[in-house]
Design an enzyme around this catalytic site. Structure first.
Site, PDB file in Angstrom:
ATOM      1  N   GLU A  50      39.085 -19.682  12.491  1.00 56.23           N
ATOM      2  CA  GLU A  50      39.703 -20.678  13.370  1.00 56.23           C
ATOM      3  C   GLU A  50      39.078 -20.702  14.754  1.00 56.23           C
ATOM      4  OE1 GLU A  50      43.908 -19.946  14.242  1.00 56.23           O
ATOM      5  OE2 GLU A  50      43.812 -18.156  12.995  1.00 56.23           O
ATOM      6  N   HIS A  85      41.199 -14.315  10.733  1.00 57.33           N
ATOM      7  CA  HIS A  85      41.891 -13.139  10.200  1.00 57.33           C
ATOM      8  C   HIS A  85      41.904 -13.118   8.683  1.00 57.33           C
ATOM      9  CE1 HIS A  85      45.139 -16.062   9.495  1.00 57.33           C
ATOM     10  NE2 HIS A  85      44.730 -16.565  10.632  1.00 57.33           N
ATOM     11  N   HIS A 116      48.533 -12.574   8.662  1.00 62.14           N
ATOM     12  CA  HIS A 116      47.495 -12.060   9.568  1.00 62.14           C
ATOM     13  C   HIS A 116      47.222 -10.601   9.246  1.00 62.14           C
ATOM     14  CE1 HIS A 116      48.402 -15.491  12.266  1.00 62.14           C
ATOM     15  NE2 HIS A 116      47.141 -15.348  12.578  1.00 62.14           N
ATOM     16  N   ASP A 121      48.681 -26.431  13.596  1.00 61.01           N
ATOM     17  CA  ASP A 121      48.285 -25.267  12.801  1.00 61.01           C
ATOM     18  C   ASP A 121      49.383 -25.041  11.763  1.00 61.01           C
ATOM     19  OD1 ASP A 121      47.413 -22.826  11.781  1.00 61.01           O
ATOM     20  OD2 ASP A 121      46.873 -22.025  13.753  1.00 61.01           O
ATOM     21  N   ASP A 143      46.174 -21.371   5.452  1.00 64.45           N
ATOM     22  CA  ASP A 143      46.316 -21.466   6.904  1.00 64.45           C
ATOM     23  C   ASP A 143      45.247 -22.452   7.368  1.00 64.45           C
ATOM     24  OD1 ASP A 143      46.643 -21.020   9.606  1.00 64.45           O
ATOM     25  OD2 ASP A 143      46.269 -18.859   9.513  1.00 64.45           O
ATOM     26  N   GLU A 166      40.620 -25.091  11.663  1.00 66.63           N
ATOM     27  CA  GLU A 166      40.775 -23.869  10.847  1.00 66.63           C
ATOM     28  C   GLU A 166      40.790 -24.202   9.362  1.00 66.63           C
ATOM     29  OE1 GLU A 166      44.501 -21.790  11.444  1.00 66.63           O
ATOM     30  OE2 GLU A 166      43.711 -19.968  10.506  1.00 66.63           O
TER      31      GLU A 166
HETATM   32 CO    CO Z   1      45.217 -18.653  11.250  1.00 67.44          CO
END
Ligand code: CO
Length: 292
Positions: free
Chosen positions: A189, A156, A164, A86, A97, A277
């Site tokens: 995600e 998010h 976030h 990630d 992200d 994600e």
């Molecule tokens: Co994330």
């Protein structure tokens, strides 16, 4: 608010994150060093003139999120491992992200589940849809493949120097939720698991972020905070502090609620978790995926 300049930063961060995530994922081999891989991926981001939005998370098997290398980490990848990467990249604070999973065993169907769930979720994204409807699409794809979504991990919102924020985007159907609007930056995600579908906290903590700005008394804690302030609230790893004595300072800074420590989050022992994600910007009639 979204304008052309902000959108360009999101897109540039996304393109770089995507490229380096996949290069990094290709570097995972049974017997390979965990620490060397984490270091090399993080160095690649910096060598491109960008910065990390958070430490590279590399979480193995039942660990779903928040693991990263510690200083001197001696772990090696093993045959059978399910390895989640990630990665967060930021340019001028605008965050990409993105996550993928590498299978060193025979778990391609598990990986397919989180990948298909992400595709189904992205196909839903447009102004007016609720996060509950997106969660339902994710849950459906994962459950019909015989796995469970992780109910207590979510996608998010994103904003400048904020990795976030609201809205949270559930990986299960919920009633209601937030209505998406044009111009929102969000990360979706999905996590698919062979385990219980809920994660709990392990004792291991390697990633922290600053949550308040109170006076700090001890010299050790002051030294840590000097480095931490440069992060502007974005997460950092203990390894980045390059300070063998930082451990006690980190504990006291967490106790004083100046820092927050993110424990490794895991499903039940022996289970396997996959994750995919992407980051996207909601447009008039759909979305632009920045990390593809
Ligand atoms: Co994330």
């Amino acid at each position: 608010m979204m304008n052309d300049e902000i959108l360009e930063n999101y897109k540039e961060a996304g393109k770089l994150a995507s490229k380096i995530l996949h290069e990094g994922a290709q570097g995972v081999r049974a017997g390979g060093s965990y620490l060397e891989l984490v270091d090399s991926v993080e160095d690649r981001i910096r060598s491109e003139g960008a910065d990390l939005a958070f430490p590279l998370n590399v979480s193995l098997n039942e660990d779903a999120a928040h693991d990263t290398a510690s200083t001197g980490d001696e772990r090696v990848f093993a045959k059978g491992d399910v390895v989640k990467f990630d990665l967060g990249v930021q340019i001028e604070g605008y965050v990409a992200d993105t996550a993928t999973t590498v299978d060193l065993g025979n778990n391609s169907l598990l990986l397919d589940a989180s990948r298909a769930a992400l595709d189904a979720a992205i196909a839903c994204v447009r102004p007016g849809i609720t996060t509950g409807e997106i969660g339902a699409a994710i849950e459906h794809e994962i459950v019909t493949r015989g796995y469970r979504p992780v109910a207590n991990l979510t996608g998010h919102g994103l904003d400048q120097y904020v990795a976030h924020m609201d809205p949270t985007i559930p990986n299960i159907a919920i009633s209601g939720g937030t209505v998406l609007e044009e111009g929102m930056a969000i990360a979706i995600e999905p996590f698919a698991t062979t385990g219980s579908g809920r994660v709990g906290e392990k004792t291991r903590v390697e990633i922290y972020s600053q949550i308040s700005d109170k006076p700090v008394r001890t010299p050790a804690a002051r030294g840590v905070m000097e480095k931490v302030r440069e992060r502007r609230g974005l997460p950092f790893s203990r390894r980045w502090l390059n300070d063998k004595k930082a451990g006690l300072a980190l504990i006291s800074l967490c106790r004083s609620q100046i820092l927050y420590g993110y424990p490794v989050l895991s499903d039940i022992p022996g289970s396997l978790v996959s994750q995919h994600e992407h980051t996207m910007i909601v447009t008039e009639d759909g979305c632009i995926v920045t990390t593809r």
